[in-house]
Design an enzyme around this catalytic site. Structure first.
Site, PDB file in Angstrom:
ATOM      1  N   ASP A  26      -8.862   0.432 -15.891  1.00  0.00           N
ATOM      2  CA  ASP A  26      -7.496  -0.014 -15.676  1.00  0.00           C
ATOM      3  C   ASP A  26      -6.597   0.986 -16.411  1.00  0.00           C
ATOM      4  O   ASP A  26      -6.727   1.204 -17.601  1.00  0.00           O
ATOM      5  CB  ASP A  26      -7.279  -1.432 -16.221  1.00  0.00           C
TER       6      ASP A  26
HETATM    7  C1  GLC Z   1      -1.935  -1.879 -14.358  1.00  0.00           C
HETATM    8  C2  GLC Z   1      -2.649  -3.192 -14.100  1.00  0.00           C
HETATM    9  C3  GLC Z   1      -3.666  -3.112 -12.985  1.00  0.00           C
HETATM   10  C4  GLC Z   1      -3.197  -2.116 -11.939  1.00  0.00           C
HETATM   11  C5  GLC Z   1      -3.218  -0.743 -12.588  1.00  0.00           C
HETATM   12  C6  GLC Z   1      -2.692   0.342 -11.641  1.00  0.00           C
HETATM   13  O1  GLC Z   1      -1.776  -1.700 -15.737  1.00  0.00           O
HETATM   14  O2  GLC Z   1      -3.301  -3.804 -15.215  1.00  0.00           O
HETATM   15  O3  GLC Z   1      -3.820  -4.437 -12.455  1.00  0.00           O
HETATM   16  O4  GLC Z   1      -4.071  -2.127 -10.816  1.00  0.00           O
HETATM   17  O5  GLC Z   1      -2.486  -0.695 -13.804  1.00  0.00           O
HETATM   18  O6  GLC Z   1      -1.332   0.113 -11.390  1.00  0.00           O
END
Ligand code: GLC
Length: 698
Positions: free
Chosen positions: A252
Site C-alpha cells: 500500500d
Molecule cells: C492509499 C490507500 C489504498 C490505495 C493506495 C493507492 O493510501 O490506503 O487503499 O489503493 O494508497 O492510492
C-alpha cells in the site's frame, strides 16, 4: 510445462537484473525521469495516470522502446464506480444483494478499462467494527461470512471475462487486519491473536483469492508486531503457503519505506531486503526497490531466486490480462461506455436497495403525492457533491441528482419548500429562523442531514459519532413544532444518534448513495420502492460502547452489567432494517436435528408478508456452538436469502448449510469441526429470530 509458464520463464531468462527489478517498481506519477525508466524497462506499473490516449502513449514507451517490450500494469482506486458512482461499499453491502453488487463492480471495470485502467485497487475487504475509523465506509461491515460473499461478488465483477481475458485485475485489500487499528485511528497498530485473525479477518480475503483475485495489497498496519508489508509470517506463511495465493502482492503506497518509520527497518536498503524476503512483489511509489534491490542482490546473490519468483507473479498477471497480446485500448471506446444510461439505471437500482429504514413511527412512511406542502430542510436538501462519498474516482458532482431535484421533478401535486438552514460542520452559521419559517408553512418536514463525504475515507477518523455542526440543534428546534418529521441521514459510517429517535417520526439511513441518490431517496419516501436494506454494521448508542459488534465472544460474566452509566446494547443491531410491510417467520423445521460433521444441515422456514406492500425480505440464518475447546462468537451468520413476497404471500424457504460453516480454529489455530450441540437462529435481523437446536457428531 504449460504455455504461460513456458512464455514467462523464457522471458525471465532473457531479463537483466535491472529489468527484473523494474517489474517490481511502481510509480504514482509520470515525469521525464519516470518515462526514461519506462523506456529502459525499469518500471513495471503505474497508478494515478489518466486517459486512454495518455496511457496508450505510456504503453508504447514500454512495449516499443524497451528492450523486451513488457507492457505496463495501470492501476487506479475504483472503489465504488469509475465515473458512474454507486453507493459507497458499506451502503451497497446493506443490500445483501450479491447480483447487484457484482454488477456494480462489472460496470466499474468496464468504465475504467475503457479509459486505459487494467488493474483496480479494490475490493476493500477489511472487516471493520469501529465506526470511528473513516475507512469503514469502504468495506462490507463487521461480519466475515457476509464480507466473504461480497468479496467474492466484487472480484467476479471486476474480473469479468471479455474476449477471453478478465476486464481488469482486482486487488482485495488491505491484507490484513487493517480494520482493527487501535482506537479507530488509521494506520495505527493492530494487535490480535492468530485465532482472531483466522476467525474474523481472513475469511473475506480467502474468499476473494478463491474467487480468482489476481493481486492483493498489503496493509499499512503491523500485525504480530511486524509491519505487514515486510511480514514473512503473514505474507509467506499464511498468504502464500496456507491460503495458497498465487497472485502478486503490491505494497500500500509507500509502506515498504514506512517500515523504517515503524522502526523495524534501519534504512531503505534493509526495507528493500525485508520486503523481498517477505514476498512483497511490488513497491508502490516509494522508490525503495528501484534504488536498493540491485545492491541487495549483489550482497546476497542467492536471493535472486526470490526476485525471479516475484517477477514471475507480476508477469503472470500481465499474461492473464492478455497484455502481451494487446496492451492498448481503443481510444474511442470510452465514448460509448462512460455514463451509459443502463449504468445509471443500475446505480439507481442498487441505491434503492442500499437504503435502510431505521424508524417509521405510526407508519408515517411511505408518503403519497397529494395536495400538501413538504419542507425539505438541512445541508443535504439540495447537495450533490457529498452523495459521491469517499474515493469517488472520476465521479462528477454535476452528475448527481440531489434530493430537492428528485422531489420537484417527480412530484406533481406536492409543493416542496427548501431551506438548507446550516452547513455540515459550521458551528456558527445556522439559519434557524428560515428553517422554522418554511417548516411552519408545511404539512410534513423532511430533514436532510448527515456527514459530509470528507468525514469518512482514508484517515478521516472521528472521536464523536454525532451529526456534525449545528444539525442536532436544527432537529431540536424543528421538533418543537410537533410537525410530522422524517430524518434522512447520509453518512460513511454508523452514527450514535443520541436521542434523535425521540424527536422525529422516521429515520431513513441513506449513506452516500452516488449519482442517483435523490431519485433513490424519492422512490423510497414515496413508496415506489419498499425499503429492504439491512445494516451490516452495528450502530452503537454511544461512542463509549465501541467496539460493539453482534458476533462477539462469550465471557465468564456475560450477564454482568457492562458499564456503570450504560449497557452493551446497540442502538440498532447487525442485520436490522425495517420495511413498509411486516414479515412473519414460522415453522422452522430441521430435516434432521442430528448430523455428522460431514453432512449438510438442511432446514426450512416459512416467511409471510403480512402486508400491506409487496417487498423483499432478507432472511438471515445464524448459529451458536454451545461448547467448544476455545471461546467462540455468541452468534455467527452462516446463510441468508433475499425473498420477494406479495402481500399475504407465504414462501417456504429451503436452506442447506455446509458443515464447514460450523467449524472453528482451535487453540493450535487448526480449522476443525468439533461435535456438540448447536442452536440455529433464523430471522429478520441478528436479534429477532426463531431458534431450534441440532447436534453434530463425528
Ligand atoms: C492509499 C490507500 C489504498 C490505495 C493506495 C493507492 O493510501 O490506503 O487503499 O489503493 O494508497 O492510492
Amino acid at each position: 510445462m504449460n504455455k504461460k509458464r513456458q512464455f514467462i520463464e523464457n522471458l525471465i531468462n532473457q531479463m537483466t537484473i535491472e529489468e527484473k527489478i523494474g517489474q517490481m517498481v511502481q510509480y504514482g506519477k509520470v515525469n521525464d525521469e519516470i518515462k526514461k525508466k519506462i523506456r529502459k524497462g525499469q518500471v513495471g506499473s503505474l497508478l494515478n495516470v489518466q486517459g486512454a490516449k495518455n496511457i496508450n502513449e505510456l504503453q508504447k514507451l514500454a512495449v516499443n522502446e524497451s528492450r523486451l517490450g513488457i507492457p505496463l500494469l495501470i492501476g487506479d482506486d475504483v472503489i465504488h464506480g469509475y465515473r458512474t458512482i454507486f453507493p459507497i461499499p458499506l451502503a451497497e453491502s446493506c443490500s445483501w444483494d450479491m447480483e447487484l453488487i457484482q454488477k456494480s463492480a462489472y460496470i466499474a471495470a468496464k468504465e475504467a478499462k475503457s479509459c486505459g485502467v487494467n488493474w483496480i485497487f479494490a475490493p476493500m475487504v477489511d472487516i471493520a467494527r469501529d465506526p470511528r475509523w473513516g475507512r469503514i465506509a469502504e468495506g462490507a461491515g463487521e461480519d466475515h461470512f457476509l464480507g466473504a460473499e461480497i468479496a467474492k461478488a466484487r472480484v467476479k465483477g471486476f474480473q469479468t471475462a471479455e474476449k477471453d481475458f478478465p476486464l481488469v485485475a482486482s486487488c482485495p485489500k488491505h491484507y490484513v487486519g487493517y480494520g482493527a487499528v487501535i482506537g479507530g485511528r488509521d494506520y495505527n497498530n493492530v494487535d490480535m491473536s492468530e485465532n482472531y485473525l483466522k476467525t474474523y479477518y481472513l475469511p473475506p480475503f480467502k474468499a476473494a483469492y478463491d474467487a480468482g483475485a489476481l493481486t492483493t495489497m498489503s496493509s499499512f498496519n503491523d500485525l504480530f508486531s511486524v509491519p505487514l508489508t515486510i511480514n514473512k509470517k503473514v505474507l509467506r506463511d499464511i498468504l502464500r503457503n496456507e491460503l495458497n495465493f498465487k497472485g502478486l502482492v503490491v505494497s500500500d503506497w509507500e509502506s515498504v519505506e514506512e517500515s523504517i518509520y515503524h522502526r523495524v527497518s534501519q534504512d531503505r536498503k534493509e526495507a528493500a531486503l525485508k520486503g523481498l524476503l517477505a514476498s512483497c512483489d511490488i513497491d508502490m511509489h516509494s522508490g525503495v526497490y528501484d534504488e536498493n534491490l540491485k545492491q541487495v542482490i549483489e550482497k546476497h546473490p542467492e536471493l535472486e531466486q526470490l526476485i525471479d519468483e516475484a517477477v514471475y507473479r507480476i508477469l503472470s498477471v500481465k499474461y492473464e490480462l492478455g497484455l502481451f497480446d494487446n496492451p492498448y485500448i481503443d481510444e474511442e471506446l470510452h465514448k460509448d461506455i462512460i455514463l451509459h444510461p443502463h449504468y445509471r439505471q443500475h446505480a439507481l437500482e442498487i441505491a434503492k436497495k442500499s437504503i435502510v429504514l431505521l424508524e417509521n413511527k405510526h407508519n408515517i412512511l411511505p408518503l403519497h403525492d397529494k395536495n400538501q406542502v413538504i419542507a425539505l430542510i438541512g445541508p443535504y436538501a439540495n447537495d450533490q457533491e457529498n452523495h459521491l462519498g469517499c474515493w469517488s474516482c472520476k465521479g462528477d458532482k454535476d452528475d448527481v441528482v440531489s434530493i430537492y431535484t428528485a422531489l420537484t421533478t417527480n412530484l406533481k401535486h406536492t409543493k416542496v419548500l427548501m431551506e438548507t438552514a446550516c452547513d455540515f460542520t459550521d458551528h456558527y452559521n445556522i439559519n434557524i429562523d428560515k428553517a422554522l419559517e418554511v417548516a411552519k408553512q408545511s404539512d410534513i418536514v423532511i430533514l436532510a442531514l448527515g456527514e459530509p463525504r470528507y468525514y469518512s475515507g482514508e484517515n478521516n477518523n472521528r472521536i464523536n459519532l454525532n451529526l456534525p455542526g449545528y444539525q442536532e440543534r436544527l432537529i431540536d428546534e424543528i421538533s418543537k413544532l410537533h410537525k410530522p418529521t422524517i430524518a434522512l441521514i447520509a453518512s460513511g459510517r454508523p452514527l450514535s444518534l443520541g436521542n434523535i429517535k425521540e424527536k422525529v417520526d422516521a429515520i431513513v439511513w441513506t449513506w452516500h448513495l452516488g449519482l442517483e441518490a435523490g431519485n433513490a431517496i424519492y422512490a423510497v419516501l414515496f413508496g415506489l420502492t419498499n425499503p429492504s436494506g439491512k445494516l451490516t454494521v452495528t450502530f452503537p448508542k454511544a461512542v463509549g460502547q465501541i467496539p460493539l459488534y453482534y458476533n462477539h465472544k462469550s465471557t465468564g460474566r456475560s450477564h454482568f452489567p457492562r458499564y456503570i452509566d450504560g449497557d452493551d446494547i446497540p442502538l440498532y443491531p447487525f442485520g436490522y432494517g425495517l420495511s413498509y410491510s411486516q414479515y412473519s417467520y414460522s415453522n422452522l423445521t430441521l430435516v434432521k436435528d442430528h448430523i455428522t460433521k460431514h453432512e449438510t444441515l438442511k432446514f426450512t422456514i416459512d416467511v409471510t408478508n403480512k402486508g400491506p406492500y409487496s417487498g423483499e425480505e432478507i432472511v438471515q440464518v445464524y448459529f451458536q456452538d454451545h461448547f467448544a475447546s476455545v471461546t467462540l462468537p455468541v452468534k455467527q451468520l452462516c446463510a441468508f436469502r433475499k425473498v420477494f413476497l406479495e402481500p399475504q404471500e407465504t414462501k417456504t424457504l429451503h436452506f442447506s448449510v455446509n458443515p464447514k460453516q460450523f467449524g472453528l480454529y482451535n487453540e493450535n489455530n487448526e480449522f476443525v469441526i468439533e461435535p456438540g450441540t448447536f442452536t440455529l437462529y433464523v430471522g429478520t435481523n441478528s436479534v429477532d429470530v426463531l431458534s431450534t437446536d441440532f447436534v453434530i457428531s463425528e
